[in-house]
Design a protein around this motif. Structure first.
Motif, PDB file in Angstrom:
ATOM      1  N   ALA A 208       0.814  -1.216   0.000  1.00 49.27           N
ATOM      2  CA  ALA A 208       0.000   0.000   0.000  1.00 49.27           C
ATOM      3  C   ALA A 208       0.849   1.267   0.000  1.00 49.27           C
ATOM      4  CB  ALA A 208      -0.931  -0.004   1.204  1.00 49.27           C
ATOM      5  N   LEU A 209       2.012   1.214   0.654  1.00 48.44           N
ATOM      6  CA  LEU A 209       2.881   2.388   0.744  1.00 48.44           C
ATOM      7  C   LEU A 209       3.938   2.426  -0.349  1.00 48.44           C
ATOM      8  CD1 LEU A 209       3.499   2.409   4.597  1.00 48.44           C
ATOM      9  CD2 LEU A 209       2.038   3.989   3.296  1.00 48.44           C
ATOM     10  N   ASP A 210       4.037   1.347  -1.123  1.00 44.10           N
ATOM     11  CA  ASP A 210       5.104   1.210  -2.113  1.00 44.10           C
ATOM     12  C   ASP A 210       6.453   1.372  -1.415  1.00 44.10           C
ATOM     13  OD1 ASP A 210       6.251   0.752  -4.585  1.00 44.10           O
ATOM     14  OD2 ASP A 210       6.237   2.875  -5.141  1.00 44.10           O
ATOM     15  N   TRP A 211       6.632   0.564  -0.367  1.00 45.84           N
ATOM     16  CA  TRP A 211       7.826   0.607   0.483  1.00 45.84           C
ATOM     17  C   TRP A 211       8.352  -0.813   0.617  1.00 45.84           C
ATOM     18  CZ3 TRP A 211       9.506   5.292   1.575  1.00 45.84           C
ATOM     19  CH2 TRP A 211      10.518   5.451   2.512  1.00 45.84           C
ATOM     20  N   PRO A 212       9.654  -1.019   0.702  1.00 45.51           N
ATOM     21  CA  PRO A 212      10.186  -2.385   0.813  1.00 45.51           C
ATOM     22  C   PRO A 212       9.738  -3.080   2.111  1.00 45.51           C
ATOM     23  CG  PRO A 212      11.960  -0.780   0.525  1.00 45.51           C
ATOM     24  CD  PRO A 212      10.704  -0.017   0.655  1.00 45.51           C
ATOM     25  N   LYS A 213       9.346  -4.338   1.997  1.00 46.70           N
ATOM     26  CA  LYS A 213       8.955  -5.104   3.184  1.00 46.70           C
ATOM     27  C   LYS A 213      10.088  -5.158   4.200  1.00 46.70           C
ATOM     28  CE  LYS A 213       7.517  -8.940   1.227  1.00 46.70           C
ATOM     29  NZ  LYS A 213       6.925 -10.260   1.000  1.00 46.70           N
ATOM     30  N   SER A 214      11.307  -5.233   3.708  1.00 47.95           N
ATOM     31  CA  SER A 214      12.465  -5.338   4.603  1.00 47.95           C
ATOM     32  C   SER A 214      12.685  -4.061   5.410  1.00 47.95           C
ATOM     33  CB  SER A 214      13.720  -5.658   3.797  1.00 47.95           C
ATOM     34  OG  SER A 214      13.976  -4.630   2.857  1.00 47.95           O
ATOM     35  N   ALA A 215      12.029  -2.969   5.047  1.00 46.38           N
ATOM     36  CA  ALA A 215      12.178  -1.699   5.758  1.00 46.38           C
ATOM     37  C   ALA A 215      10.985  -1.405   6.671  1.00 46.38           C
ATOM     38  CB  ALA A 215      12.371  -0.565   4.760  1.00 46.38           C
ATOM     39  N   ILE A 216      10.149  -2.407   6.912  1.00 50.98           N
ATOM     40  CA  ILE A 216       9.031  -2.269   7.849  1.00 50.98           C
ATOM     41  C   ILE A 216       9.215  -3.350   8.906  1.00 50.98           C
ATOM     42  CG2 ILE A 216       6.531  -2.308   8.165  1.00 50.98           C
ATOM     43  CD1 ILE A 216       6.258  -1.506   5.221  1.00 50.98           C
ATOM     44  N   MET A 217       9.370  -2.908  10.153  1.00 51.50           N
ATOM     45  CA  MET A 217       9.657  -3.848  11.240  1.00 51.50           C
ATOM     46  C   MET A 217       8.626  -3.708  12.356  1.00 51.50           C
ATOM     47  SD  MET A 217      13.754  -3.360  11.449  1.00 51.50           S
ATOM     48  CE  MET A 217      13.958  -4.843  12.405  1.00 51.50           C
ATOM     49  N   LEU A 218       8.291  -4.835  12.951  1.00 55.16           N
ATOM     50  CA  LEU A 218       7.399  -4.853  14.099  1.00 55.16           C
ATOM     51  C   LEU A 218       8.206  -4.456  15.332  1.00 55.16           C
ATOM     52  CD1 LEU A 218       4.512  -5.647  15.019  1.00 55.16           C
ATOM     53  CD2 LEU A 218       5.433  -7.908  15.503  1.00 55.16           C
ATOM     54  N   GLU A 219       7.860  -3.326  15.946  1.00 51.06           N
ATOM     55  CA  GLU A 219       8.551  -2.837  17.137  1.00 51.06           C
ATOM     56  C   GLU A 219       7.985  -3.497  18.397  1.00 51.06           C
ATOM     57  OE1 GLU A 219      10.383   0.580  18.165  1.00 51.06           O
ATOM     58  OE2 GLU A 219      11.554  -0.251  16.520  1.00 51.06           O
ATOM     59  N   SER A 220       6.656  -3.567  18.469  1.00 56.22           N
ATOM     60  CA  SER A 220       6.011  -4.171  19.639  1.00 56.22           C
ATOM     61  C   SER A 220       4.644  -4.707  19.238  1.00 56.22           C
ATOM     62  CB  SER A 220       5.865  -3.149  20.766  1.00 56.22           C
ATOM     63  OG  SER A 220       4.982  -2.128  20.405  1.00 56.22           O
ATOM     64  N   GLY A 221       4.112  -5.602  20.063  1.00 54.10           N
ATOM     65  CA  GLY A 221       2.790  -6.148  19.816  1.00 54.10           C
ATOM     66  C   GLY A 221       2.796  -7.459  19.063  1.00 54.10           C
ATOM     67  N   ASP A 222       3.862  -8.226  19.202  1.00 51.14           N
ATOM     68  CA  ASP A 222       3.991  -9.489  18.471  1.00 51.14           C
ATOM     69  C   ASP A 222       2.755 -10.369  18.619  1.00 51.14           C
ATOM     70  OD1 ASP A 222       5.409 -11.453  16.936  1.00 51.14           O
ATOM     71  OD2 ASP A 222       5.746 -12.541  18.816  1.00 51.14           O
ATOM     72  N   SER A 223       2.235 -10.499  19.823  1.00 51.85           N
ATOM     73  CA  SER A 223       1.073 -11.368  20.040  1.00 51.85           C
ATOM     74  C   SER A 223      -0.139 -10.573  20.526  1.00 51.85           C
ATOM     75  CB  SER A 223       1.423 -12.474  21.036  1.00 51.85           C
ATOM     76  OG  SER A 223       1.805 -11.903  22.273  1.00 51.85           O
ATOM     77  N   ASN A 224      -0.178  -9.300  20.212  1.00 50.61           N
ATOM     78  CA  ASN A 224      -1.252  -8.416  20.633  1.00 50.61           C
ATOM     79  C   ASN A 224      -1.882  -7.785  19.393  1.00 50.61           C
ATOM     80  OD1 ASN A 224      -2.724  -6.196  21.763  1.00 50.61           O
ATOM     81  ND2 ASN A 224      -1.358  -6.209  23.529  1.00 50.61           N
ATOM     82  N   ARG A 225      -3.129  -7.375  19.489  1.00 44.18           N
ATOM     83  CA  ARG A 225      -3.765  -6.682  18.363  1.00 44.18           C
ATOM     84  C   ARG A 225      -3.160  -5.295  18.135  1.00 44.18           C
ATOM     85  NH1 ARG A 225      -9.203  -7.990  16.474  1.00 44.18           N
ATOM     86  NH2 ARG A 225      -9.767  -9.997  17.344  1.00 44.18           N
ATOM     87  N   LEU A 226      -2.698  -4.670  19.219  1.00 48.33           N
ATOM     88  CA  LEU A 226      -2.124  -3.335  19.133  1.00 48.33           C
ATOM     89  C   LEU A 226      -0.634  -3.452  18.836  1.00 48.33           C
ATOM     90  CD1 LEU A 226      -3.947  -1.652  22.132  1.00 48.33           C
ATOM     91  CD2 LEU A 226      -4.629  -1.737  19.729  1.00 48.33           C
ATOM     92  N   LYS A 227      -0.227  -2.875  17.721  1.00 47.17           N
ATOM     93  CA  LYS A 227       1.144  -3.044  17.238  1.00 47.17           C
ATOM     94  C   LYS A 227       1.771  -1.694  16.939  1.00 47.17           C
ATOM     95  CE  LYS A 227      -0.152  -7.452  15.346  1.00 47.17           C
ATOM     96  NZ  LYS A 227       0.447  -8.257  16.384  1.00 47.17           N
TER      97      LYS A 227
END
Length: 107
Positions: free
Chosen positions: A63-82
């Motif tokens: 959607a952002l036309d951004w590389p997947k490798s440049a988007i990282m999960l900071e927090s919320g691995d097992s939570n709905r809020l990320k």
């Protein structure tokens, strides 16, 4: 208050994810008990072994036309809020923030 903030050269994005949805998409705002806004997203993937998180990152990247490798999960691995970090997003802040704001206006 917004669902995004800047952290150095990166952007941080607050998202409330609904896994196992019938449709995939990004749009709308959910507010927590402190009235903080969270951008909402839905993915078809189930919340099992990181599949929903990977689907969210893929959806955002497309959607952002951004590389997947440049988007990282900071927090919320097992939570709905990320919280997601968009690496280098500060350099394209105007374009990315315009996308975020457009999505947040959707119902």
């Amino acid at each position: 208050m917004t669902a995004w903030s800047r952290s150095g050269a990166d952007l941080l994005l607050a998202i409330r994810l609904t896994p196992g949805s019938a449709r995939q998409g990004i749009g709308g705002v959910w507010r927590d008990d402190r009235a903080a806004p969270w951008l909402t997203a839905r993915v078809r993937a189930v919340p099992e072994k990181g599949r929903a998180n990977a689907a969210l990152i893929a959806l955002l990247a497309q959607a952002l036309d951004w590389p997947k490798s440049a988007i990282m999960l900071e927090s919320g691995d097992s939570n709905r809020l990320k919280r997601l970090r968009i690496i280098g997003g500060g350099g394209a802040q105007d374009r990315l923030v315009a996308c975020f704001e457009q999505w947040m206006e959707q119902i």
